[in-house]
Design a protein around this motif. Structure first.
Motif, short mmCIF file in Angstrom:
data_model
loop_
_atom_site.label_atom_id
_atom_site.label_comp_id
_atom_site.label_asym_id
_atom_site.label_seq_id
_atom_site.Cartn_x
_atom_site.Cartn_y
_atom_site.Cartn_z
N PRO A 95 -8.26 -9.50 8.27
CA PRO A 95 -9.72 -10.14 8.59
C PRO A 95 -9.87 -10.55 9.92
CG PRO A 95 -8.14 -11.69 7.49
CD PRO A 95 -7.41 -10.57 7.49
N LEU A 96 -10.94 -10.47 10.26
CA LEU A 96 -11.57 -11.15 11.62
C LEU A 96 -12.20 -12.48 11.57
CD1 LEU A 96 -10.87 -7.97 12.00
CD2 LEU A 96 -12.60 -7.92 13.88
N ARG A 97 -11.91 -13.23 12.50
CA ARG A 97 -12.51 -14.51 12.41
C ARG A 97 -12.42 -14.94 13.89
NH1 ARG A 97 -8.33 -17.30 9.70
NH2 ARG A 97 -9.42 -17.60 7.73
N SER A 98 -13.35 -15.55 14.39
CA SER A 98 -13.47 -16.47 15.38
C SER A 98 -13.42 -17.90 15.11
CB SER A 98 -14.67 -16.24 16.17
OG SER A 98 -14.94 -14.88 16.63
N PHE A 99 -12.52 -18.71 15.80
CA PHE A 99 -12.28 -20.23 15.24
C PHE A 99 -12.11 -20.99 16.45
CE2 PHE A 99 -9.43 -23.50 13.78
CZ PHE A 99 -10.24 -24.30 13.05
N VAL A 100 -12.55 -22.14 16.63
CA VAL A 100 -11.99 -23.15 17.66
C VAL A 100 -12.14 -24.60 17.05
CG1 VAL A 100 -12.30 -24.19 19.91
CG2 VAL A 100 -12.71 -21.55 19.54
N THR A 101 -11.11 -25.41 17.30
CA THR A 101 -11.11 -26.77 17.19
C THR A 101 -11.10 -27.43 18.67
OG1 THR A 101 -10.29 -28.61 15.75
CG2 THR A 101 -8.66 -27.13 16.87
N GLU A 102 -12.02 -28.67 18.39
CA GLU A 102 -11.88 -29.38 19.61
C GLU A 102 -11.78 -30.74 19.12
OE1 GLU A 102 -15.73 -28.85 21.59
OE2 GLU A 102 -15.19 -26.98 22.43
N PRO A 103 -10.94 -31.67 19.93
CA PRO A 103 -10.39 -31.44 21.07
C PRO A 103 -8.98 -30.70 20.85
CG PRO A 103 -9.98 -33.69 20.69
CD PRO A 103 -10.92 -33.22 19.67
N MET A 104 -8.32 -30.25 21.94
CA MET A 104 -6.82 -29.76 21.73
C MET A 104 -5.81 -30.74 21.83
SD MET A 104 -7.70 -26.04 23.17
CE MET A 104 -5.96 -25.58 23.19
N VAL A 148 -9.02 -15.66 17.47
CA VAL A 148 -10.05 -14.91 18.14
C VAL A 148 -10.06 -13.28 17.28
CG1 VAL A 148 -10.27 -15.57 20.39
CG2 VAL A 148 -8.33 -13.86 19.97
N PRO A 149 -11.06 -12.48 17.19
CA PRO A 149 -10.70 -11.20 16.74
C PRO A 149 -9.90 -10.53 17.46
CG PRO A 149 -13.02 -11.67 16.83
CD PRO A 149 -12.39 -12.75 17.31
N PRO A 150 -9.06 -9.65 16.90
CA PRO A 150 -8.21 -8.89 17.67
C PRO A 150 -8.85 -7.79 18.66
CG PRO A 150 -8.18 -7.97 15.54
CD PRO A 150 -9.17 -9.18 15.42
N TYR A 153 -16.30 -12.49 10.10
CA TYR A 153 -16.82 -11.30 10.14
C TYR A 153 -16.70 -10.45 8.97
CZ TYR A 153 -16.34 -12.06 15.21
OH TYR A 153 -16.56 -12.79 16.32
N PRO A 154 -17.77 -9.75 8.66
CA PRO A 154 -17.85 -8.95 7.16
C PRO A 154 -17.07 -7.88 7.20
CG PRO A 154 -19.67 -8.26 8.62
CD PRO A 154 -18.91 -9.37 9.28
N PHE A 155 -16.02 -7.60 7.78
CA PHE A 155 -15.04 -6.30 7.43
C PHE A 155 -13.61 -6.71 8.12
CE2 PHE A 155 -18.13 -6.06 11.25
CZ PHE A 155 -16.92 -6.53 12.36
N GLY A 156 -12.45 -5.93 7.90
CA GLY A 156 -11.44 -6.23 8.41
C GLY A 156 -10.81 -4.78 9.20
N TRP A 157 -9.45 -4.88 9.70
CA TRP A 157 -8.95 -3.86 10.15
C TRP A 157 -7.70 -3.33 9.29
CZ3 TRP A 157 -7.64 -4.67 16.17
CH2 TRP A 157 -9.04 -4.39 16.98
#
Length: 389
Positions: free
Chosen positions: A266-275, A290-292, A180-184
Motif C-alpha cells: 500500500p502507499l502512505r505518506s506519514f510524518v510524526t513531529e517532533p522526532m 513516503v510512497p515508493p 492512497y487509494p491503490f497499491g503497487w
C-alpha cells in the motif's frame, strides 16, 4: 549492561548509525527483534542518493557498492506510449546508484561483525524508559531472560510498527497522514532489465515502473487495487498487464520469467513531529513514511542518520549539544521536502479512482511541462538525486 547509544532496530538506518558512531569511538548496542537472516530476506528499493553513498563511504562500507552498484545518470518518463529522458548528470552534476537495500544491510552487518560491535538479535518486549530524563534505559527479553541496557541516548530505528514512536506520549507528538487509494504489485525476476535506466510510466490503465537490482535481476511494478492479493495475479497476467502500460517498443523487448518474489505494498505518506523527545530520537520509518514513487524511503532515513550522527559526534567530541538539540528541526525540514516530492511524483503518474476529466487534463499538462521545461527538469533532478543535507 551499559552503552552510550542504544539503537532500537537492526535495519539499514540503525546499522548505518551504529557503524558511523563506531568509527568515531562512540559505543552503541543494536537491538533487533528478528534474526539477521530474516532482516536480510526483506526485499526493498535500491536507488541510493548521493548523500547516502557518501555516508556509506564515511562508514567505510562502500567498496562493494562501488564495485557492483549501477550508476544511473538519468531516468525515463513514459506517457501515452512515448518516453522522454531526464538527464541528472547534465542538470545537477550528480547521479544515483542502483544497489539493493538488502546489499546495503549485508555490508553493514559484515562491518559490524568485523568490528566486534554488539548486536542483540531476537529480542522482544522492548521498553524505552525514562527517555525524558538524563538517565534513559531500555529493557527487553531475550531467550526468556530479562535484560536492562543503560545508556545516554536512545535511537529509535525500528520502523513504523516499532516501539520507539509509541514511547513518545500522544500529548507530546502530532501525526500527519495521507493514504492512497491503490497499491503497487511488485514482481522480482531473474531477467535482464528492459532498459538500462528506470522507466516510470503513466498510462490510461495505471502506473507502472521498470526497475532493477542488477544486470540480471529485474524489479517491476504495476498499480493495483488495494483489495487485490498477490495470489490473484498469475505471472502471465502480470507480464501482460505490464506490457500494456509501457511503450510498445519496450514491451516488445521485455524478457519475462518466473517471479521469485511477488508482493503488494500500500502507499502512505506519514510524518510524526517532533522526532526527538528527551533523549529519544526517531530515525527513518519510525518517524516518517513516503510512497515508493521516487525511492525516498531509505534515502530519507539516511538523512536522519546524518543529522543524528553528527549531533552525537558533536556532543561527545566537543561537549556541544547544539546538534542534538536541533536534530528534529533539521531532520523534519528535509523530511517534508522529500514527502512533497514523493506526493507530487505519485500524483503525476497514477490514476486515481475519483479523477475527473479536468484532473486528467491537469495531470497531462503537468507531465508536458516536465517534458518541455528545463527548469522543471532541473528541479525534478535535484530532488531525485537528493537534496543537500
Amino acid at each position: 549492561m551499559r552503552t552510550q547509544v542504544a539503537i532500537i532496530g537492526g535495519g539499514p538506518s540503525g546499522l548505518l548509525l551504529g557503524q558511523l558512531l563506531h568509527r568515531r569511538g562512540i559505543d552503541a548496542v543494536v537491538l533487533e527483534r528478528k534474526t539477521r537472516d530474516y532482516v536480510l530476506s526483506r526485499i526493498r528499493a535500491g536507488v541510493l542518493e548521493t548523500g547516502l553513498v557518501r555516508l556509506m563511504e564515511e562508514a567505510g562500507v562502500a567498496d562493494r557498492l562501488h564495485r557492483e552498484g549501477l550508476i544511473h545518470e538519468g531516468t525515463q518518463i513514459a506517457v501515452a506510449g512515448e518516453m522522454f529522458h531526464i538527464d541528472f548528470k547534465r542538470l545537477t552534476g550528480s547521479a544515483v546508484t542502483v544497489y539493493g537495500q538488502t546489499e546495503v544491510t549485508h555490508d553493514l552487518y559484515d562491518a559490524r561483525e568485523a568490528a566486534g560491535a554488539r548486536t542483540e538479535f531476537e529480542v522482544d518486549h522492548v521498553a524505552i524508559l525514562d527517555a525524558d530524563s538524563d538517565r534513559p534505559f531500555v529493557t527487553y527479553q531475550q531467550n526468556g531472560r530479562e535484560h536492562r541496557l543503560d545508556c545516554d541516548f536512545v535511537a529509535g530505528c525500528d520502523g513504523f510498527h516499532g516501539i520507539s514512536r509509541q514511547s513518545i506520549p500522544l500529548t507530546a507528538r502530532r501525526e500527519y497522514e495521507k493514504t492512497y487509494p491503490f497499491g503497487w504489485l511488485g514482481v522480482l525476476s531473474r531477467t535482464p532489465p528492459v532498459h538500462h535506466e528506470l522507466i516510470y510510466a503513466n498510462s490510461e490503465r495505471g502506473f507502472a515502473l521498470c526497475s532493477m537490482r542488477n544486470e540480471n535481476l529485474s524489479r517491476y511494478y504495476v498499480q493495483c487495487a488495494l483489495s487485490d492479493h498477490p495470489e490473484d495475479w498469475t505471472d502471465a497476467a502480470f507480464w501482460q498487464e505490464l506490457r500494456r502500460r509501457i511503450p510498445a517498443d519496450m514491451a516488445e523487448h521485455l524478457i519475462t520469467g518466473p517471479s521469485i518474489e511477488k508482493s503488494i505494498a500500500p502507499l502512505r505518506s506519514f510524518v510524526t513531529e517532533p522526532m526527538r523527545w528527551g533523549r529519544l530520537f526517531l530515525c527513518g520509518d519510525a518517524a516518517h513514511i513516503v510512497p515508493p514513487t521516487g525511492a525516498k524511503g531509505l534515502n530519507t532515513a539516511a538523512s536522519d542518520v546524518h543529522y543524528l550522527y553528527n549531533g552525537l559526534r558533536q556532543f561527545y567530541e566537543e561537549g556541544d549539544s547544539e546538534g542534538i538539540d536541533r536534530y528534529s528541526e533539521r531532520a523534519l525540514l528535509r523530511v517534508w521536502k522529500a514527502e512533497r516530492f514523493s506526493w507530487w511524483f505519485s500524483g503525476l503518474l497514477h490514476r486515481y479512482p475519483d479523477q475527473s476529466r479536468f484532473d486528467l487534463k491537469m495531470q497531462q499538462a503537468d507531465i508536458a511541462f516536465l517534458r518541455d521545461n528545463e527548469a522543471q527538469q532541473r528541479a525534478f533532478a535535484e530532488n531525485y538525486v537528493g537534496l543537500p543535507y
